[in-house]
Design an enzyme around this catalytic site. Structure first.
Site, PDB file in Angstrom:
ATOM      1  N   ASP A 819       8.857  -2.195 -23.242  1.00 16.06           N
ATOM      2  CA  ASP A 819       9.265  -3.370 -23.996  1.00 16.06           C
ATOM      3  C   ASP A 819       8.024  -4.127 -24.455  1.00 16.06           C
ATOM      4  O   ASP A 819       7.161  -4.480 -23.642  1.00 16.06           O
ATOM      5  CB  ASP A 819      10.133  -4.281 -23.129  1.00 16.06           C
ATOM      6  CG  ASP A 819      10.768  -5.398 -23.929  1.00 16.06           C
ATOM      7  OD1 ASP A 819      11.819  -5.146 -24.542  1.00 16.06           O
ATOM      8  OD2 ASP A 819      10.202  -6.509 -23.941  1.00 16.06           O
ATOM      9  N   ASN A 827       6.802 -11.971 -35.167  1.00 19.50           N
ATOM     10  CA  ASN A 827       7.668 -12.283 -36.306  1.00 19.50           C
ATOM     11  C   ASN A 827       7.515 -13.742 -36.740  1.00 19.50           C
ATOM     12  O   ASN A 827       7.483 -14.050 -37.942  1.00 19.50           O
ATOM     13  CB  ASN A 827       9.127 -12.003 -35.943  1.00 19.50           C
ATOM     14  CG  ASN A 827       9.432 -10.517 -35.864  1.00 19.50           C
ATOM     15  OD1 ASN A 827       8.827  -9.723 -36.580  1.00 19.50           O
ATOM     16  ND2 ASN A 827      10.353 -10.133 -34.993  1.00 19.50           N
ATOM     17  N   HIS A 832       8.347 -11.010 -40.622  1.00 16.77           N
ATOM     18  CA  HIS A 832       9.061  -9.819 -40.157  1.00 16.77           C
ATOM     19  C   HIS A 832       8.460  -8.518 -40.696  1.00 16.77           C
ATOM     20  O   HIS A 832       8.569  -7.467 -40.070  1.00 16.77           O
ATOM     21  CB  HIS A 832      10.541  -9.916 -40.546  1.00 16.77           C
ATOM     22  CG  HIS A 832      11.304 -10.879 -39.694  1.00 16.77           C
ATOM     23  ND1 HIS A 832      11.293 -12.240 -39.903  1.00 16.77           N
ATOM     24  CD2 HIS A 832      12.098 -10.676 -38.605  1.00 16.77           C
ATOM     25  CE1 HIS A 832      12.038 -12.847 -39.010  1.00 16.77           C
ATOM     26  NE2 HIS A 832      12.552 -11.919 -38.200  1.00 16.77           N
ATOM     27  N   ASP A 836       7.679  -5.421 -38.400  1.00 13.57           N
ATOM     28  CA  ASP A 836       8.110  -4.039 -38.658  1.00 13.57           C
ATOM     29  C   ASP A 836       6.925  -3.077 -38.605  1.00 13.57           C
ATOM     30  O   ASP A 836       7.034  -1.950 -38.100  1.00 13.57           O
ATOM     31  CB  ASP A 836       8.786  -3.948 -40.027  1.00 13.57           C
ATOM     32  CG  ASP A 836      10.161  -4.602 -40.038  1.00 13.57           C
ATOM     33  OD1 ASP A 836      10.658  -4.938 -38.948  1.00 13.57           O
ATOM     34  OD2 ASP A 836      10.715  -4.780 -41.137  1.00 13.57           O
ATOM     35  N   GLU A 862      12.710  -4.365 -29.729  1.00 16.38           N
ATOM     36  CA  GLU A 862      11.377  -3.907 -29.345  1.00 16.38           C
ATOM     37  C   GLU A 862      11.397  -3.056 -28.090  1.00 16.38           C
ATOM     38  O   GLU A 862      10.375  -2.873 -27.438  1.00 16.38           O
ATOM     39  CB  GLU A 862      10.445  -5.110 -29.145  1.00 16.38           C
ATOM     40  CG  GLU A 862      10.851  -6.051 -28.028  1.00 16.38           C
ATOM     41  CD  GLU A 862      11.762  -7.175 -28.494  1.00 16.38           C
ATOM     42  OE1 GLU A 862      11.763  -8.229 -27.845  1.00 16.38           O
ATOM     43  OE2 GLU A 862      12.474  -7.000 -29.510  1.00 16.38           O
TER      44      GLU A 862
END
Length: 943
Positions: A819, A827, A832, A836, A862
């Site tokens: 994680d 973000n 964002h 990405d 994530e």
């Protein structure tokens, strides 16, 4: 020197060729005894390396035939058969030496050198001619103490002359001795090599005519001037010592020529035949005994002034051994060297059992010789040899793993109580091959395990009570190979840039430079060629994974530049100019497209151009272009298209399982498909179909219709009835073309049908197209579009398969949850799109780091999971900590003044210790993940 290797195990043969070629030997290979015999009749060989278990004519029979026909070249048997009976048979058949697989290559080459020294006339280990010296152990040449650097061919040429110093060699004779029968050059080539050798010798002070021309006949070494120092002759007679000890003496005493005899009668005969520098004699000599040999030799004056080294058992009274003069009573102690001076001889005593190094030093002291360290390869030579063997391993590792798969099938069948004789014999054959091949590639423990498996399968009926022991051996065998491959993959990936290579052939800086930057975010490497000629040069250096081509480049693109791109993402290639008008440039671009698509396997090409006419699109499609992009096009759209093409073309790495009872068809299919990078799993017995299917997990199956026990149509129905394999592509290959058979084939669930006789290009095209379509559908249904890793559905299926295998074969399975830490901040601070990009880079990094058989997936947001079959959680912990270090070093976003360093936390669980299904393993790993978060993140914990 020219060697014939008769060996039917291709991986071992290629590894030996790689090693021997580095030692400047010319090696021909025969894969069966009959071909070996034909080559021996046609070519002149200095030595034969011969396996015992060969097709058509076995090694013992071939050895007998060679000696019966009067062939005298040395024969060294190299085999996995290690019993005394086999050794006796081999040596009695006429072999000069016998080595058991696996063996150390250094020992093999030392034995080869020893056998070549014996030849027709014994030679010293270091070949000399006046001031010229050639050491076969190190492949070094000196003249007057100065090193001479030679090419491999020049070295072999000089060695040939030195080993036969009085012989005149014609050009055709030199060709016979120094070139493989597959690659003979023209006879005029010999002149060029002779000239080059003479020049290099002259450069270090040798006479210009050291190698002289005998007009009308050939070449030879020029006779030494009268009184010139020749090779120093130091002859030692060794009586009653075993072969390994004698070989150690030969290797360590490079200035000495050693003659070994085994009986007292032979010893007396040799003492009377010539004058020796030293006699080494063992107390255990018989017929007559050692003491009697010394008495008779002394009476005849054969030992006058002859130094003697006597090997006596511990505690022996040496007084009775001294032949003449006054003696002191001395007791021989193990490893001790004692001298007793007699009337005409000096005797030094060495304890028996003999320590080889002690004996070596005693002989050197007695003869006043300088004792050098054992000859060894230079570091550069070692690296070259290791690299050559590594290449061979890379080629054959999948085939060796297939051999283990067959042994695993036998273990499963034995456990179930139905191991038939055909499968037992097949597994026995493969285990025998594994004994030698695994040892050759450094799997020493695996070689020993394979030998134990082979011995178990020697019995016509393997006892059922041995089933568990047999299965345990096979599990250990597979584990060692998996561990080695895992370490190898990690080292390989850690030392090389494994990113896919995109070659952009375009002068448009406004497009190419942003593409280079975008490609870096997608985990790809970019090369930019401004012109077609540069592209061809780049392709010659390294084969790209995909090409983006503008088919109409201008005359003068103005050079290459890396402005705006990092050096890792964009490399400039020097500019050259070619075509002068637009149509010519277009045709040149289309020609490059055709060249790339006609390669085997093809290089996928995307065309990007301002010309978007139907005619252009049609021509690109006809020539095999994979996509057509009309400029202007955003870099992100280009990379999406590139990624889709790469995903479709990964079919060339696919596994294809072929089931056919005709061995010629199996061989033919391997010939057609392996050049495309496909890995073939061949099976001639359909009764082993299901076990092989589950062990190999192929990407496509090729079936014959008619086979013993069960038909291909029935097998296809079985596959379609299992949800795990219902989507697996099935292609039929058969001689039946009647409508009824074709109907049954497609009704059973087949995807395609190819009739015999096979047309190679048609078969390859059908298989590649089927794999590409299947891969495309799979990617859409099974791949996370953003990161390129598997999605939750696909990874759950894969983990289920591995859990089934882990239970069946008693293997561990490690499940990890990863994680990304504080990902929301990425973000919030950078947007964002940047988030990405981080997810995409992280997914690519995981795919590059883990094995191809590991399960890597994104389960949402994530959160990623990794499944590692055959690994414990402690091994998984070590692996993930290495990944964490890579992420800490490589993954960060934002400008230097506001840099965000990406980290992750991970938890690990293990089957069956922490759970026996996916849900329980996930829950356990999730608990460990939260413990890692509580500890401050950026760490990996096992439950």
């Amino acid at each position: 020197m020219r060697i014939l290797l008769v060996e039917d195990d291709e991986p071992i043969a290629e590894a030996l060729v790689a090693n021997l070629s580095e030692q400047n030997y010319v090696v021909d290979v025969a894969t069966d005894g009959e071909v070996g015999w034909n080559l021996i009749e046609a070519c002149a060989y200095d030595l034969i390396l011969l396996d015992l278990m060969l097709p058509k004519v076995d090694g013992i029979t071939l050895c007998h035939r060679l000696r019966a026909e009067g062939y005298q070249m040395p024969i060294l048997l190299v085999t996995a058969k290690d019993s005394t009976e086999d050794k006796v048979k081999g040596l009695d058949a006429g072999a000069d030496d016998y080595m058991v697989k696996p063996f150390k290559v250094a020992e093999l080459t030392a034995r080869i050198r020893a056998l070549l020294r014996r030849g027709n006339s014994p030679l010293p280990p270091v070949l000399e001619w006046g001031q010229l010296q050639l050491n076969p152990s190190t492949c070094e040449v000196h003249f007057g103490g100065k090193p001479v650097t030679l090419t491999p061919t020049e070295y072999r040429l000089l060695e040939l002359f030195l080993r036969n110093s009085n012989r005149v060699y014609s050009r055709s004779a030199i060709l016979d001795h120094l070139w493989s029968f597959e690659e003979p050059p023209a006879e005029d080539t010999i002149r060029a090599h002779i000239k080059g050798l003479r020049q290099k010798l002259k450069a270090v002070g040798a006479p210009a005519d050291l190698i002289e021309t005998v007009y009308g006949l050939g070449y030879r070494l020029k006779a030494l001037p009268t009184g010139a120092p020749g090779p120093r002759a130091i002859d030692v007679l060794v009586a009653g010592l075993d072969g390994e000890l004698v070989e150690q003496l030969r290797q360590r005493l490079s200035e000495v020529e050693i003659c070994s005899v085994q009986t007292g009668e032979e010893t007396l005969e040799q003492l009377g035949a010539k004058r020796w520098s030293l006699l080494t004699i063992a107390h255990r000599l018989s017929n007559p005994a050692a003491v009697e040999v010394l008495r008779q030799a002394g009476t005849k004056g054969l030992t006058d002034n002859l130094p003697i080294v006597y090997c006596v058992p511990d505690g022996t009274d040496t007084e009775a051994i001294a032949a003449t003069g006054k003696k002191r009573k001395t007791k021989a102690k193990k490893g001790e060297r004692r001298k007793t001076k007699g009337g005409s001889e000096a005797i030094a005593f060495v304890g028996d059992p003999v320590d080889g190094e002690t004996l070596v030093r005693q002989i050197a002291d007695t003869l006043q010789l300088s004792l050098n360290d054992p000859p060894s390869l230079t570091e550069a030579q070692k690296q070259q040899t290791q690299a050559a063997v590594a290449k061979v391993w890379e080629r054959f590792k999948d085939r060796i793993c297939d051999r283990v798969t067959i042994v695993e099938q036998a273990a499963i069948a034995l456990k179930k109580g139905h191991l038939d004789n055909e499968l037992r014999q097949s597994a026995h054959h493969e285990a025998h091959k594994l004994v030698g091949s695994l040892g050759t590639f450094g799997f020493n423990e695996g070689s020993q395990l394979a030998r134990q498996v082979e011995q178990l399968l020697d019995c016509a009926e393997v006892p059922e009570e041995k089933a568990l022991y047999f299965a345990d051996l096979v599990v250990q065998l597979r584990a060692e190979i998996d561990d080695k491959r895992r370490d190898e993959d990690r080292n390989h990936k850690g030392s090389q840039d494994e990113r896919p290579l995109l070659l952009v052939v375009d002068d448009d800086r406004e497009l190419s430079e942003p593409i280079a930057q975008e490609a870096g975010r997608w985990g790809m490497k970019v090369l930019v060629a401004r012109q077609v000629a540069q592209a061809r040069e780049a392709i010659a250096r390294r084969r790209p994974d995909v090409v983006l081509l503008d088919i109409s480049l201008p005359v003068d693109p103005g050079g290459a530049s890396d402005n705006g791109a990092t050096p890792e993402a964009l490399e400039a290639i020097p500019l050259e100019t070619d075509c002068t008008n637009e149509e010519d440039r277009k045709q040149e671009g289309l020609k490059l497209l055709e060249e790339l698509t006609n390669r085997t396997p093809p290089v996928p090409v995307l065309v990007s151009t301002v010309h978007g006419s139907v005619e252009d699109r049609l021509e690109v499609a006809r020539l095999g272009g994979r996509a057509f992009l009309e400029k202007p096009v955003p870099p992100s759209q280009v990379m999406e298209a590139v990624t889709q093409v790469l995903q479709r073309t990964h079919t060339t790495e696919a596994q294809v399982m072929v089931v056919d009872d005709d061995p010629q068809i199996l061989t033919l299919l391997r010939t057609f498909l392996e050049p495309w990078g496909m890995r073939l799993i061949t099976l001639s017995d359909p009764q082993r179909f299901w076990d092989t299917l589950e062990l190999s997990t192929p990407d496509l199956i090729v079936l014959d219709v008619e086979m013993p026990h069960m038909s291909g149509i029935e097998l296809c129905q079985v596959v379609r009835n299992d949800p795990r394999w219902s989507g697996l592509p099935v292609l039929f290959l058969t001689g039946h073309t009647d409508p009824e058979t074709v109907h049954q084939v497609f009704a059973s669930g087949a995807d395609d049908y190819v009739s015999k006789p096979i047309v190679g290009p048609e078969l390859v095209t059908r298989i590649v197209n089927r794999l590409e379509r299947t891969q495309l559908l799979r990617n859409m249904a099974e791949t996370d579009a953003l990161t390129g890793v598997a999605n939750r559905r696909k990874s759950t299926q894969e983990l289920g398969k591995y859990l089934h295998q882990a239970e069946r074969h008693d293997r561990p399975l490690c499940l990890a949850i990863l994680d990304l830490d504080r990902f929301k901040q990425v973000n919030d601070r950078y947007g964002h799109a940047t988030g990405d990009a981080v997810l995409r880079q992280f997914g690519k990094l995981l795919l590059r780091t883990f094995r191809s058989e590991d399960v890597v997936a994104r389960w949402g947001g994530e959160e990623f999971i990794v499944g590692m079959y055959g690994m414990t959680k402690h091994e998984g912990l070590k692996r993930l900590n290495q990944v964490l270090q890579m992420v800490n070093h490589d993954l960060s976003v934002g400008p230097p003044e506001d840099r965000f360093y990406v980290t992750f936390s991970a938890g690990i669980s293990e089957y069956p210790e922490d759970g026996k299904d996916i849900q329980s393993l996930y829950r356990t790993a999730d608990k460990a993940l939260y413990q890692a978060k509580d500890r401050g993140r950026n760490c990996v914990l096992a439950y």
